[in-house]
Design a protein around this motif. Structure first.
Motif, PDB file in Angstrom:
ATOM      1  N   LYS A   3       1.956   0.768 -20.728  1.00  0.00           N
ATOM      2  CA  LYS A   3       3.189   1.531 -20.914  1.00  0.00           C
ATOM      3  C   LYS A   3       3.763   1.883 -19.552  1.00  0.00           C
ATOM      4  CE  LYS A   3       3.391   4.471 -24.240  1.00  0.00           C
ATOM      5  NZ  LYS A   3       3.147   5.654 -25.107  1.00  0.00           N
ATOM      6  N   VAL A   4       5.099   1.860 -19.463  1.00  0.00           N
ATOM      7  CA  VAL A   4       5.784   2.153 -18.203  1.00  0.00           C
ATOM      8  C   VAL A   4       6.520   3.478 -18.301  1.00  0.00           C
ATOM      9  CG1 VAL A   4       7.493   1.371 -16.516  1.00  0.00           C
ATOM     10  CG2 VAL A   4       6.091  -0.306 -17.730  1.00  0.00           C
ATOM     11  N   PHE A   5       6.232   4.377 -17.360  1.00  0.00           N
ATOM     12  CA  PHE A   5       6.950   5.644 -17.242  1.00  0.00           C
ATOM     13  C   PHE A   5       7.823   5.594 -15.987  1.00  0.00           C
ATOM     14  CE2 PHE A   5       2.974   6.947 -19.365  1.00  0.00           C
ATOM     15  CZ  PHE A   5       3.487   7.585 -20.478  1.00  0.00           C
ATOM     16  N   VAL A   6       9.055   6.022 -16.109  1.00  0.00           N
ATOM     17  CA  VAL A   6       9.872   6.234 -14.918  1.00  0.00           C
ATOM     18  C   VAL A   6       9.955   7.736 -14.691  1.00  0.00           C
ATOM     19  CG1 VAL A   6      12.066   6.188 -16.216  1.00  0.00           C
ATOM     20  CG2 VAL A   6      12.046   5.767 -13.742  1.00  0.00           C
ATOM     21  N   VAL A   7       9.592   8.162 -13.480  1.00  0.00           N
ATOM     22  CA  VAL A   7       9.658   9.574 -13.111  1.00  0.00           C
ATOM     23  C   VAL A   7      10.899   9.755 -12.247  1.00  0.00           C
ATOM     24  CG1 VAL A   7       8.469  11.504 -12.007  1.00  0.00           C
ATOM     25  CG2 VAL A   7       7.142   9.711 -13.154  1.00  0.00           C
ATOM     26  N   ALA A   8      11.789  10.640 -12.671  1.00  0.00           N
ATOM     27  CA  ALA A   8      13.080  10.756 -11.999  1.00  0.00           C
ATOM     28  C   ALA A   8      13.489  12.217 -11.872  1.00  0.00           C
ATOM     29  CB  ALA A   8      14.153   9.982 -12.785  1.00  0.00           C
ATOM     30  N   SER A   9      14.470  12.449 -11.018  1.00  0.00           N
ATOM     31  CA  SER A   9      15.022  13.798 -10.849  1.00  0.00           C
ATOM     32  C   SER A   9      16.511  13.685 -10.576  1.00  0.00           C
ATOM     33  CB  SER A   9      14.330  14.541  -9.706  1.00  0.00           C
ATOM     34  OG  SER A   9      14.508  13.862  -8.475  1.00  0.00           O
ATOM     35  N   GLY A  10      17.250  14.696 -11.001  1.00  0.00           N
ATOM     36  CA  GLY A  10      18.692  14.665 -10.805  1.00  0.00           C
ATOM     37  C   GLY A  10      19.099  14.949  -9.376  1.00  0.00           C
ATOM     38  N   LYS A  11      18.231  15.619  -8.620  1.00  0.00           N
ATOM     39  CA  LYS A  11      18.499  15.945  -7.231  1.00  0.00           C
ATOM     40  C   LYS A  11      17.216  15.826  -6.427  1.00  0.00           C
ATOM     41  CE  LYS A  11      19.141  20.332  -6.180  1.00  0.00           C
ATOM     42  NZ  LYS A  11      17.954  20.614  -5.350  1.00  0.00           N
ATOM     43  N   GLY A  12      17.345  15.758  -5.107  1.00  0.00           N
ATOM     44  CA  GLY A  12      16.172  15.660  -4.260  1.00  0.00           C
ATOM     45  C   GLY A  12      15.440  16.980  -4.136  1.00  0.00           C
ATOM     46  N   GLY A  13      14.184  16.910  -3.707  1.00  0.00           N
ATOM     47  CA  GLY A  13      13.426  18.111  -3.427  1.00  0.00           C
ATOM     48  C   GLY A  13      12.769  18.777  -4.617  1.00  0.00           C
ATOM     49  N   THR A  14      12.693  18.097  -5.757  1.00  0.00           N
ATOM     50  CA  THR A  14      12.094  18.724  -6.943  1.00  0.00           C
ATOM     51  C   THR A  14      10.578  18.542  -7.007  1.00  0.00           C
ATOM     52  OG1 THR A  14      12.370  16.753  -8.319  1.00  0.00           O
ATOM     53  CG2 THR A  14      14.204  18.349  -8.270  1.00  0.00           C
ATOM     54  N   GLY A  15      10.029  17.660  -6.191  1.00  0.00           N
ATOM     55  CA  GLY A  15       8.597  17.371  -6.258  1.00  0.00           C
ATOM     56  C   GLY A  15       8.275  16.199  -7.148  1.00  0.00           C
ATOM     57  N   ASP A 136       9.478   2.345 -20.543  1.00  0.00           N
ATOM     58  CA  ASP A 136       9.365   2.668 -21.960  1.00  0.00           C
ATOM     59  C   ASP A 136       9.707   4.129 -22.224  1.00  0.00           C
ATOM     60  OD1 ASP A 136       8.229   0.078 -22.768  1.00  0.00           O
ATOM     61  OD2 ASP A 136       6.496   0.720 -21.598  1.00  0.00           O
ATOM     62  N   GLU A 137       9.318   5.003 -21.289  1.00  0.00           N
ATOM     63  CA  GLU A 137       9.545   6.441 -21.442  1.00  0.00           C
ATOM     64  C   GLU A 137       9.941   7.036 -20.096  1.00  0.00           C
ATOM     65  OE1 GLU A 137       6.147   8.269 -23.275  1.00  0.00           O
ATOM     66  OE2 GLU A 137       6.020   6.744 -24.855  1.00  0.00           O
ATOM     67  N   GLY A 138      10.582   8.197 -20.149  1.00  0.00           N
ATOM     68  CA  GLY A 138      11.037   8.839 -18.925  1.00  0.00           C
ATOM     69  C   GLY A 138      10.453  10.227 -18.757  1.00  0.00           C
ATOM     70  N   ILE A 139      10.243  10.626 -17.511  1.00  0.00           N
ATOM     71  CA  ILE A 139       9.771  11.973 -17.185  1.00  0.00           C
ATOM     72  C   ILE A 139      10.739  12.561 -16.164  1.00  0.00           C
ATOM     73  CG2 ILE A 139       7.892  13.383 -16.279  1.00  0.00           C
ATOM     74  CD1 ILE A 139       5.987  11.055 -17.009  1.00  0.00           C
ATOM     75  N   ILE A 140      11.376  13.658 -16.525  1.00  0.00           N
ATOM     76  CA  ILE A 140      12.347  14.312 -15.650  1.00  0.00           C
ATOM     77  C   ILE A 140      11.691  15.519 -14.999  1.00  0.00           C
ATOM     78  CG2 ILE A 140      14.557  15.538 -15.575  1.00  0.00           C
ATOM     79  CD1 ILE A 140      15.395  13.871 -18.019  1.00  0.00           C
ATOM     80  N   VAL A 141      11.746  15.577 -13.668  1.00  0.00           N
ATOM     81  CA  VAL A 141      11.152  16.688 -12.924  1.00  0.00           C
ATOM     82  C   VAL A 141      12.282  17.547 -12.364  1.00  0.00           C
ATOM     83  CG1 VAL A 141       9.631  17.359 -11.031  1.00  0.00           C
ATOM     84  CG2 VAL A 141       9.167  15.257 -12.320  1.00  0.00           C
ATOM     85  N   ILE A 164      16.361   4.768 -23.008  1.00  0.00           N
ATOM     86  CA  ILE A 164      15.054   5.418 -22.980  1.00  0.00           C
ATOM     87  C   ILE A 164      15.099   6.611 -23.931  1.00  0.00           C
ATOM     88  CG2 ILE A 164      13.352   6.591 -21.533  1.00  0.00           C
ATOM     89  CD1 ILE A 164      14.343   4.944 -19.195  1.00  0.00           C
ATOM     90  N   GLN A 165      14.539   6.428 -25.091  1.00  0.00           N
ATOM     91  CA  GLN A 165      14.642   7.434 -26.141  1.00  0.00           C
ATOM     92  C   GLN A 165      13.626   8.564 -25.992  1.00  0.00           C
ATOM     93  OE1 GLN A 165      17.192   7.358 -28.289  1.00  0.00           O
ATOM     94  NE2 GLN A 165      17.845   5.568 -27.114  1.00  0.00           N
ATOM     95  N   LYS A 166      12.443   8.252 -25.488  1.00  0.00           N
ATOM     96  CA  LYS A 166      11.391   9.264 -25.371  1.00  0.00           C
ATOM     97  C   LYS A 166      11.359   9.777 -23.935  1.00  0.00           C
ATOM     98  CE  LYS A 166       6.653  10.068 -26.947  1.00  0.00           C
ATOM     99  NZ  LYS A 166       5.455   9.439 -27.541  1.00  0.00           N
ATOM    100  N   ARG A 167      11.652  11.073 -23.789  1.00  0.00           N
ATOM    101  CA  ARG A 167      11.740  11.648 -22.450  1.00  0.00           C
ATOM    102  C   ARG A 167      11.031  12.996 -22.427  1.00  0.00           C
ATOM    103  NH1 ARG A 167      15.853  10.785 -24.824  1.00  0.00           N
ATOM    104  NH2 ARG A 167      16.637  12.931 -24.739  1.00  0.00           N
ATOM    105  N   PHE A 168      10.404  13.275 -21.298  1.00  0.00           N
ATOM    106  CA  PHE A 168       9.667  14.514 -21.112  1.00  0.00           C
ATOM    107  C   PHE A 168      10.248  15.294 -19.947  1.00  0.00           C
ATOM    108  CE2 PHE A 168       6.735  11.562 -23.102  1.00  0.00           C
ATOM    109  CZ  PHE A 168       6.141  12.332 -24.095  1.00  0.00           C
TER     110      PHE A 168
END
Length: 266
Positions: A3-15, A136-141, A164-168
């Motif tokens: 399974k593939v997770f993409v980890v993303a953030s709307g702005k820089g500096g979120t960790g 397959d899924e996304g993780i927003i930090v 990407i329908q399943k997001r955390f």
């Protein structure tokens, strides 16, 4: 098939990268085979957070352009049984790469690994489209700040548009005292603003900053509240239950905070 997770953030500096590193390390400690791919073109940091910067010969750009084979760009972290890193290109030269390139790479990595973690770029530009192509899924930090919440909400909409329908959601660098005094958004406000399932909260802790500078995933140290927290976050993300049962309640998080503070004092 992995399974593939993409980890993303709307702005820089979120960790975001810190989270990617420690999620990958946590999954590897659980016995899964894991590869982390740095897709933040031009801002290569993933290898630094693992302390593997001197081991980089080929990077993901070399793989996507056919300069080398996938195995040549994989760097093994010898502290784990089956964890590999693929570094990003030190220069932003991804102009002629297409989402298809990334989708093909993701599919090939899924054949070899249980989990593929894509450390995506900040923002919602073409870099995100490329990084998320095979996810397959996304993780927003996000951080507990109104600007980060707004950018995280925009990012969430973009991930949905990308299919990407399943997001955390992961809230990082939360100062409990500031939250209790009302200087930052409350958990209830954050959870009512953003729609992804809340996977967990990471408290502000100087030990996390120290670990990233040392190139050591902080979850390597066992028996800490941080390791337990990442284990819980990973379990929620891997859960196959229905969405309404996967997320956290504010009451659950309050109990976690109390336990965390006790561990810090000890």
């Amino acid at each position: 098939m992995g399974k593939v997770f993409v980890v993303a953030s709307g702005k820089g500096g979120t960790g975001k990268t810190m989270f990617s590193v420690n999620l990958g390390a946590t999954l590897a400690k659980k016995g899964y085979s894991v590869v982390l791919v740095d897709m933040d073109m031009g801002l290569r940091n993933l290898d630094l957070y693992f302390g593997l910067e001197d081991n980089v010969v080929y990077d993901v750009y070399d793989v996507l352009t056919g300069l080398c084979k996938i195995k040549q760009a994989l760097i093994k972290d010898k502290r784990f049984d089956n964890l590999y890193v693929m570094a990003s290109s030190p220069s932003r030269s991804d102009g002629f790469l297409t989402p298809l390139h990334m989708k093909v790479l993701s599919e090939k990595l899924k054949e070899e690994f249980d989990f593929v973690i894509i450390d995506g770029p900040s923002g919602i530009d073409d870099g995100l489209v490329l990084a998320a192509a095979g996810a397959d899924e996304g993780i927003i930090v996000i951080n507990p700040e109104y600007a980060s919440m707004r950018d995280g909400d925009n990012l969430d909409r973009q991930l949905m548009d990308l299919g990407i329908q399943k997001r955390f959601l992961v809230i990082n660098n939360l100062d409990v005292e500031l939250m209790e005094e009302g200087y930052i958004p409350s958990l209830g406000e954050i959870m009512s603003t953003l729609s992804p399932v809340l996977a967990g909260v990471i408290q502000a802790d100087q030990n996390i900053r120290i670990s990233t500078n040392l190139g050591v995933p902080i979850v390597i140290k066992e028996g800490t509240y941080i390791e337990e927290n990442f284990n819980n976050i990973a379990d929620r993300i891997l859960s196959d239950e229905e969405e309404e049962d996967m997320g956290l309640r504010v009451e659950d998080l309050t109990e976690d905070f109390e336990q965390s503070e006790e561990n810090i004092e000890e």
